[in-house]
Design an enzyme around this catalytic site. Structure first.
Site, PDB file in Angstrom:
ATOM      1  CB  THR A   1      -0.899   0.017   1.260  1.00 26.19           C
ATOM      2  OG1 THR A   1      -1.589  -1.222   1.327  1.00 26.19           O
ATOM      3  CG2 THR A   1      -1.899   1.153   1.236  1.00 26.19           C
TER       4      THR A   1
ATOM      5  CG  HIS B   1       0.212  -0.039  -4.810  1.00 28.33           C
ATOM      6  ND1 HIS B   1      -0.470  -1.095  -4.256  1.00 28.33           N
ATOM      7  CD2 HIS B   1       0.944  -0.554  -5.816  1.00 28.33           C
ATOM      8  CE1 HIS B   1      -0.151  -2.203  -4.911  1.00 28.33           C
ATOM      9  NE2 HIS B   1       0.701  -1.898  -5.854  1.00 28.33           N
TER      10      HIS B   1
HETATM   11 ZN   LIG Z   1       0.161  -3.389   5.063  1.00 30.00          ZN
END
Ligand SMILES: [Zn+2]
Ligand SMILES: [Zn+2]
Length: 349
Positions: free
Chosen positions: A39, A42
């Site tokens: 995450t 990204h």
């Molecule tokens: Zn994580």
């Protein structure tokens, strides 16, 4: 203290900030390791994930440094994991057994929510210790415990599925989440477990994690081999999509038996095209799986402590906190391929 701050896509900096102090009900944790999550990578690479400034880091482990007035359940020196779910415990989702879908969790999760201070830092302030701190059993090392985010997602997906002893399963995508699914599927008592990944190196690890077969989804012959192995029921009873790619969803649907279940774990911004006339007659159950619950973190630690889940199949690289930006860039560009980079403030000292 040193911390790494995210200002927007492509912009992260090592900064100095005040060491937090524990107010009433709060706990300060000294960070030993914080994983760089996909995450975070990204968010660094593309807009739309974190539209706000923050200190990232939501999968960390360390020692309780100090506790505020009125804190119960934690003492200075306790070894703890710090991270999601951060659910509120009060909303409808929380009160009906789905705390991982709590709509208040995301903005409150440290290292994810707007303006929060996560664990890309020497110390982190936990404002909701009952929701985001988890004691680590003595038999589980920091290096093992820091994998809770990676492993929790897989465990939750399998617990959410209707996989039963002896069922055949397909797992597409053998990255760190896929490996966690494979381990949990095996533990749940699957019959044949077939993993798919385009990369030979990932297929090799999938076999180590417990897959019976590991095939290339882009190789038509491999797909036919899988179909033949699953021919008794016309496909797998349950398929797990852990690659976050439209083609991988198609592989799952294609190899699931009529009436079987397709569990979608991977997330991807691209639309997935479904032809209902082709899929409808198969009565597939499509189901989504998202993160994990607090209870599942405790289950995970017990299973690791008992040696029932392997942690040595996940490739990790330790790096000083000061090199966080460089490591995120390497992960984003694909020049570094590991399950997790573990940022260590201690390595800077
Ligand atoms: Zn994580
Ligand atoms: Zn809630």
């Amino acid at each position: 203290m040193k911390a790494v701050k995210y200002y927007g896509p492509g912009h992260m900096e090592l900064i100095d900030m005040a060491k937090p102090a524990a107010g009433p009900g709060q706990v300060v944790v000294k960070i030993m390791y914080c994983g760089i999550c996909g995450t975070d990578v990204h968010a660094y690479s593309m807009p739309g994930i974190f539209d706000w400034e923050l200190v990232p880091g939501h999968e960390a482990v360390g020692y309780v440094e100090s506790i505020g007035e009125g804190v119960s359940g934690f003492l200075p020196g306790d070894r703890v994991a710090v991270g999601p779910p951060g659910d509120c415990g009060q909303c409808y989702s929380c009160n009906t057994g789905h705390p991982n879908t709590c709509s208040h969790a995301f903005p409150n999760t440290l290292g994810i929510g707007p303006g929060t201070q996560g664990a890309y830092s020497e110390y982190v302030l936990s404002k909701f210790p009952a929701n985001e701190l988890f004691k680590i059993p003595d038999a589980v090392s920091f290096e093992q415990a820091v994998l809770f985010d990676v492993m929790g997602v897989g465990l939750h997906a399998v617990r959410r599925s209707r996989l039963r002893v002896g069922d055949h399963a397909v797992v597409t995508g053998c990255g760190s989440i896929g490996l966690s699914v494979i381990q949990a599927v095996k533990m749940a008592g699957a019959g044949v477990l077939i993993a798919f990944d385009p990369l030979p190196s990932k297929r090799a690890v999938a076999l180590k994690a417990g897959a019976d077969y590991a095939f290339n989804p882009s190789d038509a012959q491999d797909v036919e081999k899988a179909r033949a192995i699953l021919s008794h029921a016309g496909g797998a009873q349950v398929s797990f999509e852990a690659a976050g790619h439209p083609a991988s969803v198609s592989t799952c649907v294609d190899l699931t038996m009529a009436g079987g279940q397709v569990m979608l774990i991977g997330s991807d911004g691209r639309p997935y095209e479904m032809v209902t006339a082709a899929l409808g007659p198969k009565e597939y159950d499509l189901k989504f799986s998202f993160t994990y619950t607090k209870e599942e973190i405790h289950i995970l630690f017990e299973l690791i402590a008992m040696g029932k889940l392997k942690t040595d199949i996940y490739t990790v690289e330790k790096a000083p906190l000061s090199r966080a930006v460089e490591k995120i860039q390497a992960l984003a560009s694909g020049t570094l391929e590991v399950a997790r980079v573990l940022l260590s403030p201690e390595m800077d000292n």
